[in-house]
Design an enzyme around this catalytic site. Structure first.
Site, mmCIF file in Angstrom:
data_model
loop_
_atom_site.group_PDB
_atom_site.id
_atom_site.type_symbol
_atom_site.label_atom_id
_atom_site.label_comp_id
_atom_site.label_asym_id
_atom_site.label_seq_id
_atom_site.Cartn_x
_atom_site.Cartn_y
_atom_site.Cartn_z
ATOM 1 N N GLN A 191 -49.050 -0.491 -2.521
ATOM 2 C CA GLN A 191 -49.627 -1.482 -3.550
ATOM 3 C C GLN A 191 -50.944 -1.847 -2.977
ATOM 4 O OE1 GLN A 191 -48.234 -5.422 -3.067
ATOM 5 N NE2 GLN A 191 -48.428 -6.076 -4.763
ATOM 6 N N GLY A 192 -51.900 -1.807 -3.888
ATOM 7 C CA GLY A 192 -53.486 -2.038 -3.436
ATOM 8 C C GLY A 192 -53.938 -3.212 -4.361
ATOM 9 N N TYR A 193 -53.339 -4.313 -4.110
ATOM 10 C CA TYR A 193 -54.015 -5.547 -4.482
ATOM 11 C C TYR A 193 -55.098 -6.260 -3.620
ATOM 12 C CZ TYR A 193 -50.357 -6.099 -8.225
ATOM 13 O OH TYR A 193 -49.746 -5.850 -9.513
ATOM 14 N N SER A 194 -54.582 -6.686 -2.589
ATOM 15 C CA SER A 194 -55.285 -7.752 -1.785
ATOM 16 C C SER A 194 -56.477 -6.631 -0.835
ATOM 17 C CB SER A 194 -54.506 -8.266 -0.447
ATOM 18 O OG SER A 194 -53.460 -8.962 -0.818
ATOM 19 N N GLU B 146 -37.423 -10.818 -12.162
ATOM 20 C CA GLU B 146 -36.240 -11.281 -11.563
ATOM 21 C C GLU B 146 -36.680 -11.706 -9.979
ATOM 22 O OE1 GLU B 146 -32.616 -8.642 -13.164
ATOM 23 O OE2 GLU B 146 -32.973 -8.937 -11.054
ATOM 24 N N ASN C 139 -46.652 -19.842 0.528
ATOM 25 C CA ASN C 139 -45.818 -21.006 0.049
ATOM 26 C C ASN C 139 -46.619 -21.953 -0.492
ATOM 27 O OD1 ASN C 139 -43.893 -19.102 0.664
ATOM 28 N ND2 ASN C 139 -42.439 -20.901 2.038
ATOM 29 N N GLU C 140 -48.154 -22.002 -0.096
ATOM 30 C CA GLU C 140 -48.943 -23.328 -0.365
ATOM 31 C C GLU C 140 -49.243 -22.808 -2.001
ATOM 32 O OE1 GLU C 140 -49.286 -21.818 2.450
ATOM 33 O OE2 GLU C 140 -48.701 -23.356 3.899
#
Lengths: 384, 394, 384, 394
Positions: B126-129, B245, B377-378
């Site tokens: 995955q290449g997101y960040s 999901e 989580n923030e």
């Protein structure tokens, strides 16, 4: 009441600060990770020459006669860059030697370590003992004019590299009896002593020590036969206070790094420190760090307390605060650093790891909480 | 209201257990028992075994090679796999890019990519960040420029491209319109990692495993047919992924397994001459965590029962990521506490600690990531405050 | 697996919602605070007529034959406006009667209560018993063809107003023996029964009951002599599940009031809900409330479980979550309301108080945590 | 470094103890032993006893009737008073308005007001908060208009005017320049509660005590000589108050006393046939709280030692309010837990619960206020983030 440092103490702190900044930045720990010793004999010798190893030991055995506060101030600064040299193992073993042995024994056994030429280890923990130094299964049986030691000690700090090892062994009594425990000073090259080096999470090394009938002479026994528990408990308490002191350096550094990160890292076009939820998290870390400082001072002042229960409760209270606070601060430090916090490349993870080890050493949080709650002092003065 | 599984589902659970017991090779079984780290080859070995059974992508439609298992059966399958400690399959193809191709891809893209994801022939990452686009993903800078010859030329840097060193393909969010604001100029692009100009540089996690990589793009030429969904419409795809999901993200099975391990460690560890498991304080700590986990499990069941009826995820599912990740961490904190001094051990040779404790310190460190990845989580709490509680921003 | 309500259940919930909104807003509790009964006989009769008291009792004893889930749904709604009528004491006493007594006894003793004409109380707690229903010092000694009961029961819910009181007394065995406990149905007007009404924090009333040689006949004993503990534990577990159900209504109302306050209260020129730290606090409350809902469902479903350990662990787990979550939510609700939250005038303080009482009833958090941890189920299935 | 008190200070502690033991009337002593609620008359009775000893305002300069006690002695005095459970004197005159008059008042104001504060002849209350000006105090609306005849005419409403029903005077922040922005149009005004147009309406706390009041001003005429400090300079005075000694706010003595009470309750409460105090879980809870308190106490000592040397409060003092208030609450939460079912008791007649447990439920409720009043703990954290950690706002 006075919590100010003396001029000498201020100067001492500055010297250590300068040392860690110029000669022992964190990169030194990284560089030594794969080294089989894990610390530098040159740096250790320098620390010996500066008097840091001997500072809080009595002059009668070759020390500088300072209080444990001085050692604590040094350890705190060493914690800021995770200096890997074996201060804690050497100081705890030295405490056992001084408290249990004669002045002659202490002077002789400590000399190389205090000069930074040699180093020490205290071999107390066993597979079944958890954090109870009275839980000794290793045996020292009479053999000729001396003893033969048989048993296994685990996770001995600096056990892989120490020149002299102070080992607890049972000369009488059953498991966990408070009487019948003796201490012996054993040379690392003694026949029958097998040392298995192991790696620890904090990039340090330690030793698993197998005593396979190691023969020691009467003169290697420290103190009266079977009466060493008090000295051993004192040494472990001093180790706990030392872990608190170094831990405070770890905690404050993790806090500072995190506050700095909050002030510089940008997301959504603003510094992330502008998010109130993160600000308050940083304040919670700060509060814990301040309480850790307060309790570290208490522990350092009480190490030498003549009243054993005063010492034990103060040190247990400090260890509980440092374990709790240290965990909160370093966990949150990683969380607030986000992704980079869980990489090996970023230093913050190393502080988290060292904190875990310091929390485990010389009794974890629940062990000290329980000891505190079981002290006679806990139920004294309850009446109106 | 009924908490019990139907007879058919109970039978399916037995089928899954029997399959795992018979199909998992002994070498994997041994590692699974000790919760060891699985190497890439081992993960793929297991992938192929599950593929033969038709169970790698049960959530895909049957017509593209998924399964006809209902939501509850899929949940049972994943829970049993977790409980058995089986290697976790790489999610990037099966759970992430696969469903997006199914939803948004052209018939050619489906034909080209889906079968090889299923077979394990092609592995994805995955290449997101990016280094400066973490929580604020929409600020990404990697750009894909039209070369006028039917290609995009991609330049930039992606990070957290987990296990890119073992992957064949990467799916990326890239900026295709530099003049557009934030989200609106982003596209979703599939890139062959063998493309000249693409470099993968693995680095270690704080758990000491080489799970992370940085991936650099220096003028990599990517054919336009690798664009999924509309040009500049990539943000829609990224959001669609979040809507899928969430019942797996709670990792209930993994945490049940971890708590059992904590109990086993505590049962064989001595404290004051008795098993640590009999210490009232430590036992109460385990009990408290197990109760937390039971609450999470019930919330998960509620989410599954809703999904089974075809409902959109309700409020109960929004908490699964937050609580699931916290509980995963707490399980390993307790395992470390149970280990005592042995919890200091770091990649020592066999025998230094008990086999099933060998990987605990590494996981204790690595699992700090669970509250960070997939949206910290923030960020999750910001979303709940806004979308579920309806509390407006300033 | 199915967590949807049936059409009948949905209609039931709507009926109760309408009741609390129109006929029993919180002002009714305030109005009854100084009333010596603390609840309204008219409202209670109405609840009886609507079938709410009898809904989850077997048809064979005059109930409607529903599951405990139905009662839980009612209790949850009653919790939203803190309806003061004695549902929980009546349901727990009824559970003991049905489980221990004969159908004839149950039908006879329950009839007035199920119709809302009378009410019940379960007198189990004693000064030394804390939350252990097996810790019974009250004695029932053979006297003629019946028994004479001597002892003291404390904090008996609805003990000040109940028509029939189910009391546990020891017919054999020593303190905390699991055998030798019997249950008796005692009329409130029985000679020798002294009832001291007491006020409770949640604006309810209760009774301290002194049995000074109360004579009861053989036919008032529920079940076999000395064998009542299982029924008593069942009744207490049902009470705990009922407290969870009402607690969920309390928790969700406190959460809603707080979210509403965050959306409307302004300070510094903005809605205070725009402060991220407060937003996240509200989310933490929401998470706890969702977990409380999940665990309340678990408890309600497991009340009737034939496997006693399954029932006990599920209910203990739920009680721990409700106590923890309920405390977090109501404490934070007050904090986020600021100054008005600590006034008697504002309703939020009443929810805080009722939550404390529900947490204490039928076993507090640590009692259930310990029971959970000591269950054989806790160490079952640990092997790989 | 030295944790011990000097011999002089130890001797002073003994003197304080001996004084309390001899000077406190038996009726107060009984109530103190049970931590009962003291009525206003009882508080004033004790005020006058301390006044005769010269100990009501030891932090005031000796020349205005304070004392020459040093910081440490003052701390010892207050700690011993707390430990003895003595009635807490009303702080509004002694701790709040008194020091402000000393610092900012005219010679006439000092002469008029200070002696009567010391003697207890005049009781004060505080008029800061308004229904819509709580955390955001500067948004207050009560206005004081110049009538051109040497008076202000005051109109508005104050709330949380604690125990105003027993007070003679109120000090208020009022708006004297409606056109100025927020803080800059506020003045500090002393108002006689007997002034026509002033009404006090007490209301109950959630602890069931009549500690709170609302105070209404309907055209109350107040002479201009009651203005303290410059016109429109009231905000400076309000801030100056916050800068005063914070070592008392930690309430360490009160919490030490509360924990002792928890232990006594647990010692006489049975659980499973043994004292609750011997239950490992409950005992560990008390121990954890006591350790927290010991940390707070050490931080307090550090603050006192700094103040003794004339230093401005350091970082250690900023945490005292936050932690002190939390610990006060937690002490009473534990006391309630120890009481078990008896913790439900609410203002019952004597004998229903043990005498020293009688006020526990009320305090358990009322102490929720400690994290709210004096600037909520959230506001305190904002201040620490900004002023101590130097984290900038957006």
């Amino acid at each position: 009441m006075d919590f100010d440092l003396s001029d000498e103490q201020k100067q001492l702190v500055e010297t250590v600060q300068s040392f860690v900044k110029k000669q022992s930045p964190l990169s030194r720990l990284r560089a030594l990770r794969e080294d089989p010793t894990g610390w530098s004999r040159d740096a250790w010798r320098q620390m010996g020459e500066l008097g840091w190893i001997s500072i809080s030991l009595p002059e009668s055995v070759g020390g500088l006669g300072g209080s444990f506060i001085d050692a604590a101030l040094i350890l705190e600064q060493l914690g800021t860059t995770l200096v890997p040299e074996p201060m804690i193992p050497t100081l705890t073993a030295a405490a056992a030697i001084v408290r249990a042995g004669t002045e002659e024994q202490a002077t002789r056994l400590l000399a190389p370590a205090l000069a930074g030429e040699g180093s020490l280890a205290l071999a107390a923990a066993e597979a079944q003992s958890r954090f109870d130094v009275a839980d000794v299964a290793t045996k020292a049986e009479r053999a000729g004019s001396g003893y033969r030691i048989t048993g296994e000690k685990v996770w001995v700090l600096n056990g892989h590299a120490a020149d002299t090892i102070v080992v607890s062994a049972r000369t009488a009594g059953g498991p966990r009896d408070r009487e019948g425990i003796s201490l012996f000073a054993v040379d690392r090259n003694a026949p029958g002593l097998e040392v298995q080096p192991v790696k620890t999470m904090d990039s340090h090394h330690a030793g698993l020590l197998r005593f396979k009938g190691v023969e020691v002479g009467e003169e290697q026994r420290l103190g009266a036969e079977g009466g060493a528990l008090a000295a051993l408990e004192y040494a472990a308490d001093l180790g706990a206070a030392a872990a608190c002191a170094e831990g405070l350096g770890v905690i404050n550094t993790a806090l500072q790094m995190t506050v700095e990160y909050l002030k510089t890292r940008e997301q959504f076009g603003v510094k992330i420190g502008s998010f109130q939820a993160l600000q308050h998290r940083a304040v919670d870390m700060f509060i814990e760090a301040e309480l850790c400082r307060s309790m570290m001072i208490l522990a350092a002042l009480k190490v030498a307390d003549a009243d054993e229960e005063e010492r034990k409760t103060a040190i247990s209270a400090a260890k509980v605060q440092l374990a709790w606070g240290g965990r909160q601060v370093t966990q949150q430090a990683i969380q607030l650093h986000g992704g980079v916090g869980v990489t090996d490349e970023h230093d913050i993870a190393l502080y988290f790891k060292r904190m875990h080890v310091l929390n485990a050493l010389f009794g974890d949080e629940d062990t000290h909480l329980t000891r505190y709650a079981r002290s006679p002092l806990f139920t004294a003065n309850v009446g109106a | 209201m009924d908490l019990s599984f139907s007879p058919e589902h109970l039978a399916f659970r037995e089928e899954v257990r029997a399959f795992i017991a018979s199909a998992m090779p002994p070498s994997l079984m041994t590692k699974a028992a000790a919760d060891s780290h699985f190497e890439h080859d081992e993960v793929m070995e297991w992938h192929k075994i599950l593929h033969r059974k038709g169970w790698v992508a049960p959530h895909w439609p049957a017509e593209v090679g998924g399964s006809s298992l209902d939501v509850t059966s899929r949940f049972i399958l994943s829970e049993e796999l977790e409980l058995a400690g089986a290697p976790a399959l790489s999610p990037f193809g099966l759970v992430m890019v696969g469903p997006l191709i199914i939803q948004f891809g052209t018939p050619e893209q489906k034909k080209r990519f889906l079968p090889r994801i299923l077979s394990g022939e092609e592995v994805w990452c995955q290449g997101y960040s990016e280094p400066n686009a973490g929580s604020d993903l929409a600020s990404l800078k990697t750009r894909a420029e039209d070369d006028g010859k039917g290609n995009f030329v991609v330049t930039g840097q992606k990070t957290w491209t987990t296990y890119a060193q073992y992957a064949d393909w990467i799916f990326c969010l890239v900026r295709t319109d530099a003049s557009a604001k934030k989200q609106s100029g982003i596209s979703f692009l599939l890139i062959d990692l063998k493309t000249p100009g693409v470099t993968v540089k693995p680095f270690l996690t704080s758990g000491g495993t080489p799970a992370f990589s940085e991936t650099f793009f220096e003028g990599a030429v990517v054919p336009k047919e690798n664009l999924v969904g509309p040009l500049n419409g990539g943000w829609t795809l990224a959001k669609a992924l979040l809507g899928h999901e969430r019942t797996l993200i709670a990792a209930v099975g993994a945490s049940i397994r971890a708590i059992r391990k904590v109990k086993r460690i505590a049962a064989r560890t001595q404290k004051d001459g008795r098993p640590l498991l009999e210490d009232p304080l430590f036992r109460a700590k385990i009990a408290r965590l197990e109760i937390k986990l039971r609450g999470l499990q019930m919330a998960n069941y509620r989410a599954i029962a809703g999904a089974q009826l075809g409902r959109a995820p309700g409020p109960e599912s929004s908490i699964l990521k937050i609580r699931g990740s916290e509980i995963q961490q707490q399980c390993y904190e307790l395992a470390m506490e149970a280990m005592g001094l042995a919890s200091m051990s770091w990649f020592n040779e066999p025998g230094v600690v008990h086999p099933e404790e060998q990987w605990v310190p590494s996981l204790f460190n690595y699992l700090r990531a669970t509250t960070i990845y997939g949206g910290t989580n923030e960020i999750q709490k910001n979303i709940i405050a806004k979308l579920i509680l309806g509390i407006p921003d300033r």
